[in-house]
Design an enzyme around this catalytic site. Structure first.
Site, PDB file in Angstrom:
ATOM      1  N   ARG A 262      -0.093  -1.051 -14.857  1.00 40.83           N
ATOM      2  CA  ARG A 262       1.005  -0.278 -14.285  1.00 40.83           C
ATOM      3  C   ARG A 262       2.072  -1.217 -13.734  1.00 40.83           C
ATOM      4  O   ARG A 262       1.755  -2.208 -13.069  1.00 40.83           O
ATOM      5  CB  ARG A 262       0.508   0.661 -13.183  1.00 40.83           C
ATOM      6  CG  ARG A 262      -0.462   1.711 -13.713  1.00 40.83           C
ATOM      7  CD  ARG A 262      -0.864   2.717 -12.677  1.00 40.83           C
ATOM      8  NE  ARG A 262      -1.865   3.633 -13.226  1.00 40.83           N
ATOM      9  CZ  ARG A 262      -2.469   4.598 -12.543  1.00 40.83           C
ATOM     10  NH1 ARG A 262      -2.165   4.783 -11.268  1.00 40.83           N
ATOM     11  NH2 ARG A 262      -3.374   5.374 -13.116  1.00 40.83           N
ATOM     12  N   ARG A 277      -2.586  -2.088  -4.656  1.00 35.93           N
ATOM     13  CA  ARG A 277      -1.611  -1.707  -5.686  1.00 35.93           C
ATOM     14  C   ARG A 277      -1.399  -2.896  -6.621  1.00 35.93           C
ATOM     15  O   ARG A 277      -0.587  -3.775  -6.362  1.00 35.93           O
ATOM     16  CB  ARG A 277      -0.298  -1.286  -5.020  1.00 35.93           C
ATOM     17  CG  ARG A 277       0.592  -0.411  -5.879  1.00 35.93           C
ATOM     18  CD  ARG A 277       1.782   0.085  -5.075  1.00 35.93           C
ATOM     19  NE  ARG A 277       1.376   0.944  -3.973  1.00 35.93           N
ATOM     20  CZ  ARG A 277       1.150   2.251  -4.096  1.00 35.93           C
ATOM     21  NH1 ARG A 277       1.295   2.839  -5.268  1.00 35.93           N
ATOM     22  NH2 ARG A 277       0.794   2.964  -3.042  1.00 35.93           N
ATOM     23  N   GLU A 349      -6.295   6.905  -1.172  1.00 37.77           N
ATOM     24  CA  GLU A 349      -6.665   7.540  -2.436  1.00 37.77           C
ATOM     25  C   GLU A 349      -7.559   6.631  -3.274  1.00 37.77           C
ATOM     26  O   GLU A 349      -7.295   5.442  -3.432  1.00 37.77           O
ATOM     27  CB  GLU A 349      -5.401   7.869  -3.241  1.00 37.77           C
ATOM     28  CG  GLU A 349      -5.694   8.478  -4.609  1.00 37.77           C
ATOM     29  CD  GLU A 349      -4.503   8.424  -5.542  1.00 37.77           C
ATOM     30  OE1 GLU A 349      -4.714   8.483  -6.765  1.00 37.77           O
ATOM     31  OE2 GLU A 349      -3.357   8.296  -5.052  1.00 37.77           O
ATOM     32  N   SER A 352      -7.956  10.871  -8.336  1.00 36.16           N
ATOM     33  CA  SER A 352      -7.200  12.114  -8.493  1.00 36.16           C
ATOM     34  C   SER A 352      -7.817  12.886  -9.644  1.00 36.16           C
ATOM     35  O   SER A 352      -8.037  12.318 -10.721  1.00 36.16           O
ATOM     36  CB  SER A 352      -5.725  11.836  -8.798  1.00 36.16           C
ATOM     37  OG  SER A 352      -5.017  11.481  -7.650  1.00 36.16           O
ATOM     38  N   ARG A 391     -10.339  -0.154  -6.134  1.00 34.46           N
ATOM     39  CA  ARG A 391     -10.268   0.467  -4.805  1.00 34.46           C
ATOM     40  C   ARG A 391     -11.661   0.739  -4.243  1.00 34.46           C
ATOM     41  O   ARG A 391     -11.851   0.736  -3.030  1.00 34.46           O
ATOM     42  CB  ARG A 391      -9.440   1.740  -4.868  1.00 34.46           C
ATOM     43  CG  ARG A 391      -7.969   1.450  -5.122  1.00 34.46           C
ATOM     44  CD  ARG A 391      -7.061   2.571  -4.704  1.00 34.46           C
ATOM     45  NE  ARG A 391      -5.662   2.200  -4.863  1.00 34.46           N
ATOM     46  CZ  ARG A 391      -4.637   2.908  -4.420  1.00 34.46           C
ATOM     47  NH1 ARG A 391      -4.854   4.057  -3.773  1.00 34.46           N
ATOM     48  NH2 ARG A 391      -3.387   2.504  -4.602  1.00 34.46           N
TER      49      ARG A 391
END
Length: 426
Positions: A262, A277, A349, A352, A391
């Protein structure tokens, strides 16, 4: 992708849905483009019929020796051919305009999704697990990893720049252990078939899941035109593109452990320290393809699978129902799982899980034929993280840290760690 015929029949519902997404788009504008195209198509059909009739009359005129009439009809046919070509071009232009407009509109939120502009409107569904208590000030994951000499951001920056990391020794093995634990649970217990998909995809695949055209800046693209996957959702969901599935083939449940890439466009200044991130990270992704009447049930099932992993790791977490303004563009309903990070003192988070309804299926032309019906219906697609590996590594480091800087290994990961109990221990 939206069905313009549904929009035409339900303009008020469409306007409410896009308004909940914070967009100023009107059904009336889209319907006007659609109806203008219908008018062109009607005129096109009329001119085609005239051309065909004139062509038939040419033979009759020649057969009767009426050359003047034959010449007139030939000229009329030529004029009609030119008119038909012009109308066909108008039809293509109006179709392209409508498709472009529809392709940029996000999915409409489900009825039970809270309406709001951002994460401030998200709804807490439940909190699970006990937060650990420490007799010392808990550190953040990068402090722990660097203190152990097993997490190296400087070496990664020298190789690749910012938002990369080099993991060494037991920490590299711990990340691999987490990944293997996740994919084993998904495939051996939760009923997902393991897939090893391509990491490079074409425009059509990225369009099918909704990353293109609107979110190209979030992706990495190769010089020869492929996109690096930001999530295995892209190749997994596109496994059913351009297919008509039989009812007995559904649901399709697949999972993959892949690297993800990403660009983190727009993330300047956010989470610049540590692994939260990154441009490159590993994730186990779940994808489900099902019938239009079972997708809500599958969303609950998928979320439960992700929750089970956190429970087995002994990590406290909360489930959030995302608001209309915080969901991804392709989702109609999303649950976020947020794991407790004691070093940060907040939930972050880690997964999802989204029900996309038929939004992606329309873009991929993925359908099924219900038993006893002649017409096909679009499938519903779902995707979810099960879980983000990096994460989870962060969460394990922060929740299982000890005062001497070492980290206990969760019981479920010990078999994958060769029996190692403590990272950094002697």
């Amino acid at each position: 992708m939206h069905d313009i015929r549904w929009i035409r029949d339900n303009p008020e519902a469409f306007d409410r849905g896009v308004a909940a997404r914070g967009l100023d788009i009107r059904a009336a504008d889209l319907i006007a483009i659609y109806e203008a195209r219908l008018a062109v198509q009607q005129e096109l059909q009329a001119r085609q019929a005239e051309r065909n009739a004139a062509a038939k009359q040419i033979g009759k005129a020649k057969g009767s020796g009426d050359e003047a009439e034959a010449q007139r009809l030939m000229q009329a046919t030529a004029d009609l051919k030119a008119a038909v070509q012009g109308l066909e071009e108008q039809d293509r232009q109006r179709a392209a305009e409508l498709d472009e407009r529809l392709a940029g509109i996000p999915n409409l939120p489900a009825a039970d999704v809270p309406v709001g502009a951002d994460e401030g409107a998200n709804k807490l569904v439940r909190q699970v697990g006990e937060r650990p208590e420490f007799g010392f000030e808990p550190k953040e994951h990068y402090e722990i990893g660097e203190g152990l000499g097993l997490m190296d951001f400087d070496a990664a920056a020298a190789i690749s720049g910012s938002r990369f990391v080099v993991l060494r020794g037991q920490l590299a093995r711990l990340e691999r252990a987490i990944a293997n634990f996740f994919i084993d649970c998904q495939t051996e217990e939760f009923g997902y078939t393991e897939i090893n998909p391509p990491l490079l995809v074409r425009d059509e695949a990225a369009f099918g899941t909704g990353q293109l055209p609107k979110f190209s800046e979030d992706l990495f693209r190769t010089e020869n035109g492929f996109w690096l996957i930001p999530t295995a959702e892209l190749p997994l969901t596109n496994l059913v593109r351009e297919q008509i599935l039989a009812p007995e083939e559904l649901p399709v449940r697949v999972a993959a452990l892949t690297p993800c890439f990403r660009s983190e466009a727009g993330a300047a200044g956010r989470d610049t320290r540590g692994m939260i991130r990154q441009h490159q990270f590993s994730k186990v992704e779940m994808v489900c393809v099902t019938t239009d009447d079972r997708s809500d049930e599958e969303l609950e099932r998928m979320t439960g699978c992700a929750e089970t992993l956190l429970q087995r790791l002994g990590l406290a977490y909360q489930v959030m129902l995302l608001s209309s303004g915080d969901m991804g563009a392709a989702a109609r309903k999303t649950y976020d799982l947020e794991v407790w990070l004691p070093g940060q003192g907040r939930y972050r988070e880690i997964s999802s899980c989204s029900n996309c309804g038929d939004y992606q299926a329309r873009r991929m032309n993925a359908r099924y034929r219900p038993e006893g019906e002649k017409r096909t219906r679009f499938v519903h697609t779902l995707n979810g993280s099960g879980l983000a590996v990096g994460r989870t590594l962060i969460a394990v480091l922060e929740n299982y840290q000890q005062e001497d800087g070492t980290v206990r290994v969760p019981e479920v990961l010990k078999p994958y760690m060769g029996g190692v109990d403590v990272i950094g221990g002697k």
